[in-house]
Design a protein around this motif. Sequence first.
Motif, PDB file in Angstrom:
ATOM      1  N   TRP A   1     -12.297  38.416 -49.384  1.00 45.85           N
ATOM      2  CA  TRP A   1     -12.554  39.580 -50.241  1.00 45.85           C
ATOM      3  C   TRP A   1     -11.263  40.294 -50.620  1.00 45.85           C
ATOM      4  CZ3 TRP A   1     -10.708  43.981 -48.180  1.00 45.85           C
ATOM      5  CH2 TRP A   1     -10.835  44.233 -46.813  1.00 45.85           C
TER       6      TRP A   1
ATOM      7  N   GLU B   1     -18.690  44.088 -45.344  1.00 46.68           N
ATOM      8  CA  GLU B   1     -19.707  43.416 -46.162  1.00 46.68           C
ATOM      9  C   GLU B   1     -19.737  44.010 -47.564  1.00 46.68           C
ATOM     10  OE1 GLU B   1     -23.449  43.655 -44.148  1.00 46.68           O
ATOM     11  OE2 GLU B   1     -22.758  42.468 -42.425  1.00 46.68           O
ATOM     12  N   ALA B   2     -19.550  45.317 -47.657  1.00 46.37           N
ATOM     13  CA  ALA B   2     -19.514  45.957 -48.975  1.00 46.37           C
ATOM     14  C   ALA B   2     -18.281  45.517 -49.757  1.00 46.37           C
ATOM     15  CB  ALA B   2     -19.555  47.476 -48.814  1.00 46.37           C
TER      16      ALA B   2
ATOM     17  N   ALA C   1     -17.222  41.361 -57.643  1.00 44.79           N
ATOM     18  CA  ALA C   1     -17.926  41.856 -58.831  1.00 44.79           C
ATOM     19  C   ALA C   1     -16.956  42.543 -59.792  1.00 44.79           C
ATOM     20  CB  ALA C   1     -19.040  42.817 -58.419  1.00 44.79           C
TER      21      ALA C   1
ATOM     22  N   GLU D   1     -18.869  42.287 -51.379  1.00 45.31           N
ATOM     23  CA  GLU D   1     -19.771  42.372 -52.535  1.00 45.31           C
ATOM     24  C   GLU D   1     -19.078  43.018 -53.734  1.00 45.31           C
ATOM     25  OE1 GLU D   1     -23.867  44.733 -53.860  1.00 45.31           O
ATOM     26  OE2 GLU D   1     -23.354  44.531 -51.735  1.00 45.31           O
TER      27      GLU D   1
END
Length: 271
Positions: free
Chosen positions: A91, A35-36, A43, A39
Amino acid sequence: MTDDAPITVAREAGVAVVTLNRPQTRNAFTPELTEAFAEVFPALRDDASLSAVVLTAAPGTFSAGGDMRLLAEPSTDVRRHAAAGETMHAWFRAYLDIPVPVIAAVDGPAFGGGFGLALGADFLLASERARFCTVFPRIGLVAGLGTAWLLPRIVGLAAARDLLLTGRIIGAEEALAMGLVREVVAGDALGERALRMAGHFRHASRGALAGTKELLRQAAGAPFDAAAAREIDLQARALASPDHHAAARELLQTRRVAFDWGRLEEETGKE
């Protein structure tokens, strides 16, 4: 992110230092860590203030890849596994699409998906404690997280076959000899070396580097005509950019190029 977050990001002078921060699990791909990733990497990809990224972990670690507790849970639901793979690759693609140079500093085991993270960097620095392993054949899995696409492009098909089919562990010196690692650095100097290397890119054109990274990703699989067309488009944009104009003026006026890797190494000291 806070200091106890699964991934910490520190920004200074255009360089983002991304630290995998779960040494107690060897930075395995737990739900918390993935999940990190989902994120942090988008970014970084979208942060126009950056000139380089350093990816590292706590001393003596990098990433063990897949969370064995989750992998050991029996499930025959192929669709669920495929959906999880799609989420992971979303990701990971954001990571590969970071438009500035990414330097991975590996000071411990980079196994499985952790090996994929290391392969996805533009430069790989390792300490003498670094170890690399695809892991996948050891646990009955197909090569994952882009390793079968990335590894042959870095070390060649024969060496990639060796590592992907045997699942054997290699150390830093063997990784250096096969071209996987750019430099082997003493563990206590690894972070400093990665930061010094990242700092050089403040002199480079972000747009030119981003375009070059795109061309490199496409080059191996694209027909020449398609690759040439994309090169022409990206080069035209670079020729029209302020970065290029300023560099050309500096070369005419001072006989110095704006981004001279050799000069920068002499000024800062490689070691």
